[in-house]
Write a protein that holds these residues in place. Structure first.
Motif, short mmCIF file in Angstrom:
data_model
loop_
_atom_site.label_atom_id
_atom_site.label_comp_id
_atom_site.label_asym_id
_atom_site.label_seq_id
_atom_site.Cartn_x
_atom_site.Cartn_y
_atom_site.Cartn_z
N ARG A 153 38.35 9.56 24.11
CA ARG A 153 37.37 11.03 23.92
C ARG A 153 37.99 11.76 22.57
NH1 ARG A 153 34.92 12.88 29.22
NH2 ARG A 153 34.05 10.37 30.04
N ALA A 154 36.79 12.51 22.16
CA ALA A 154 37.28 13.77 21.26
C ALA A 154 38.21 14.98 22.04
CB ALA A 154 35.73 15.01 21.11
N VAL A 155 38.78 15.31 21.54
CA VAL A 155 39.41 16.60 22.25
C VAL A 155 39.45 17.35 21.26
CG1 VAL A 155 42.03 16.59 23.12
CG2 VAL A 155 41.50 14.75 23.23
N LEU A 156 39.05 18.41 21.45
CA LEU A 156 39.15 19.53 20.30
C LEU A 156 39.69 21.21 20.98
CD1 LEU A 156 35.05 19.79 20.27
CD2 LEU A 156 36.63 18.32 18.82
N GLN B 155 36.65 4.10 17.15
CA GLN B 155 35.83 3.06 17.87
C GLN B 155 34.81 2.43 17.79
OE1 GLN B 155 36.01 4.99 22.40
NE2 GLN B 155 34.85 6.23 21.84
N VAL B 156 34.31 1.11 18.24
CA VAL B 156 33.54 0.13 18.29
C VAL B 156 33.53 0.00 19.14
CG1 VAL B 156 32.28 -1.62 17.18
CG2 VAL B 156 34.17 -0.61 15.96
N ASP C 10 28.33 24.20 15.30
CA ASP C 10 27.75 23.06 15.12
C ASP C 10 28.24 22.35 13.88
OD1 ASP C 10 27.11 24.01 17.31
OD2 ASP C 10 25.10 24.08 17.41
N LEU D 158 31.21 20.22 13.86
CA LEU D 158 31.15 19.65 14.79
C LEU D 158 30.25 18.41 14.14
CD1 LEU D 158 31.88 18.46 17.01
CD2 LEU D 158 29.81 18.75 18.39
N THR D 159 29.16 18.35 13.54
CA THR D 159 28.27 17.11 12.97
C THR D 159 28.96 16.98 12.18
OG1 THR D 159 26.19 18.68 13.49
CG2 THR D 159 26.31 17.16 11.77
N LEU E 142 31.95 14.86 12.88
CA LEU E 142 31.85 13.53 13.73
C LEU E 142 31.08 12.83 12.78
CD1 LEU E 142 29.46 14.87 16.86
CD2 LEU E 142 32.03 13.31 16.64
N ARG E 143 30.35 12.84 11.54
CA ARG E 143 30.10 11.84 10.74
C ARG E 143 31.18 11.41 9.67
NH1 ARG E 143 24.99 14.96 7.89
NH2 ARG E 143 23.48 14.54 9.31
N ASP F 246 32.68 8.61 12.10
CA ASP F 246 31.55 7.41 11.70
C ASP F 246 32.19 6.84 10.51
OD1 ASP F 246 30.37 8.06 13.89
OD2 ASP F 246 28.72 8.46 13.10
N LEU G 55 24.98 2.66 13.06
CA LEU G 55 25.38 3.18 14.20
C LEU G 55 24.60 3.15 15.21
CD1 LEU G 55 29.19 3.80 13.09
CD2 LEU G 55 28.31 1.67 13.91
N VAL G 56 23.52 3.55 14.73
CA VAL G 56 22.21 4.44 15.70
C VAL G 56 21.24 3.34 16.50
CG1 VAL G 56 20.36 5.99 15.54
CG2 VAL G 56 22.30 6.93 14.52
N ARG G 57 22.09 2.39 15.37
CA ARG G 57 20.77 1.45 15.98
C ARG G 57 20.61 0.58 17.00
NH1 ARG G 57 17.06 0.92 11.81
NH2 ARG G 57 15.44 0.03 13.58
#
Lengths: 274, 243
Positions: free
Chosen positions: A88-91, A124-125, A145, A148-149, A152-153, A156, A185-187
């Motif tokens: 998990r993400a840890v912020l 992770q995959v 926000d 964070l965006t 996360l990118r 990826d 990875l969205v699909r």
């Protein structure tokens, strides 16, 4: 590194895409550098998780980043280790905040490095954890926000850079037509195809995804187009690493190898990953 | 609607009791979403339902759908980068399109929906204390303006899905939300991979693979995503599922 400035997501995405497209052993570091350049982060590092939770530092943009990783894995404690463990993400807005009591031993040691905000993202995959992206900044405060965006990118892109590292494609990413950031990875079909390749060639998820991507490069097609073909059973990967077009795709013809070599893109694209 | 109101009321009560039972137990959020999409079909008379969540990267991801066909439409919608779902997400308001044939708002989406046999769509936002985290999409094959009652029930189901994402109010709420959203998306990925593994091993369609996965998770009383994980890491023998 002040907060509050606008994040240029387009330029970040471009820098990440360039980093991944360049490929090779420098890709991971280039991803970290893009993160530090375009996001309000002071430093970033990537640690790879190999078998049985053995950690291997891959790259760091600065000495403090490297030190933070070293501390955590030495102590077996800290946000990075927690992200490894939980996926998990840890912020952590401020590791020096007395109210932050999750990692007392690490927090004391981390304070000496000057790091305040720490933000860790699992790489992770699906269920297969391959590493973590560890970002820090020298000022306290939560990620907004936009931050964070962008983070996360970056994570990826870091996934793709690690796939390159652990499962180098013989074809190389030159002439890539698929944006090698997170968008594929969205699909759903990319993940369904990954599962099918896992069963066809007895691969783990990261290896299967790496093969899918390597094939898309060599065929000059997007990863989602290739995934569509796999899901529709028009294309399959054999245990020896050879791809074949499945002709009519009649289910049950499992031994049919290259029975319909329609185009040259079905050639062996690389050696089978060990 | 042809459903007698008393029967529907009973079905509604049953559905919400089941949801409440699920929410107080240790539940699998993706499985709960699938149940919700199924409830929309059975309770609201819609032909297909799909649930999309923000991935916090500026994209909506389909995390659950009542049929593969709805899944398709939603993927088109994402691809087209236009449509009622995106508008709903961006504006945090319900979007109603009872007749896509005469609706001029999203020409590309309307054409793709039509290709898949859908004529009407209603999108309901998933709102959480000022933040919109996704949307529930309801598709009809014929022109349909959903009634206020139906929309209220649909919104309640969307709200349950929202609550399911953030089941407990942690002091680190922001982190918690990110964790939960990312975890839900990861579960979705693992389930898609497991569907692929099963579909290939058994030479069966993907939706059949999903049905068997889900049935086995229920009969063995484990979370769908936990079962899917053991399928993808090779620790579960899939042979019994493929007989």
């Amino acid at each position: 590194m002040g907060g509050g400035c606008e994040v240029d997501q387009a330029r970040l995405s471009q820098a990440l895409a360039d980093a991944v497209a360049a490929g090779g052993s420098e890709a991971a570091l280039a991803v970290c550098r893009a993160c530090v350049e375009w996001l309000p982060m002071t430093g970033a590092s990537i640690t790879m998780m190999t078998v049985a939770e053995v950690q291997e530092p891959v790259c760091a943009t600065d000495a403090v980043s490297a030190r933070i990783d070293e501390l955590q894995f030495g102590l077996g404690d800290g946000p990075c280790v927690e992200s490894f463990r939980t996926g998990r993400a840890v912020l952590v807005p401020d590791i020096a905040d007395p109210a932050e009591t999750r990692w007392p031993v690490f927090a004391a040691a981390a304070a000496a490095t000057g790091a305040r905000g720490m933000f860790v993202f699992p790489l992770q995959v699906g269920g297969a954890r391959i590493g973590v992206l560890d970002c820090y900044r020298d000022a306290p405060g939560p990620l907004d926000d936009e931050d964070l965006t962008g983070a996360l990118r970056t994570a990826d892109a870091a996934v793709w850079s690690l796939l390159d590292r652990t499962h180098p494609g013989g074809d190389g990413p030159s002439g890539s037509v698929s944006a090698p950031d997170g968008s594929a990875l969205v699909r759903a079909e990319v993940h369904q195809a990954t599962g099918m390749l896992m069963a066809q060639a007895r691969l783990d998820a990261p290896s299967a995804l790496a093969r899918l991507r390597a094939y898309s490069f060599s065929a000059g097609r997007t990863i989602t187009e290739v995934a569509d073909d796999v899901v529709a059973r028009r294309l399959r990967l054999h245990p020896d690493g050879v791809w074949s077009n499945a002709g009519s795709g009649h289910p049950g013809q499992r031994d049919a190898r290259s029975d319909d070599p329609v185009d040259s893109s079905s050639r062996d694209d690389e050696e089978k990953p060990s | 609607m042809s459903t007698p109101s008393a029967a529907r009321e009973q079905a509604l009560v049953t559905a919400f009791v089941r949801l409440a039972d699920t929410l107080v137990a240790d539940y699998d959020v993706i499985e709960l979403f699938h149940g919700l999409c199924g409830d929309c079909v059975s309770l609201l008379g819609v032909d297909a339902a799909g649930l999309l969540l923000t991935d916090q990267r500026g994209t909506l991801q389909v995390v659950s759908a009542s049929t593969e066909a709805a899944n398709l439409v939603e993927l088109f919608q994402l691809q087209a980068e236009e449509g009622p779902c995106l508008d709903c997400f961006r504006t945090s308001a319900q979007i109603h399109a009872g007749d896509l044939a005469t609706d001029t708002r999203w020409p590309r989406f309307a054409r793709l929906a039509d290709d898949n046999g859908f004529t009407a769509v209603h999108a309901l936002p998933m709102r959480l204390r000022g933040e919109t985290i996704g949307a529930l999409n309801l598709f009809h094959r014929s022109r349909t303006d959903m009634s206020a009652d139906e929309l209220a029930i649909g919104q309640a189901l969307a709200d349950v899905a929202t609550i399911a994402i953030l089941s407990d109010r942690n002091t680190r709420e922001r982190e918690r939300l990110t964790e939960q959203l990312q975890a839900a998306l990861t579960s979705r990925v693992i389930i898609e991979q497991a569907k692929g593994v099963l579909a290939e091993r058994g030479q069966i369609p993907l939706d059949e693979a999903f049905s068997r996965l889900r049935a086995h998770a229920r009969s063995s009383q484990q979370r769908l995503s936990d079962l899917a994980r053991t399928v993808t890491d090779g620790s579960f023998d899939t042979a019994p599922l493929l007989r």
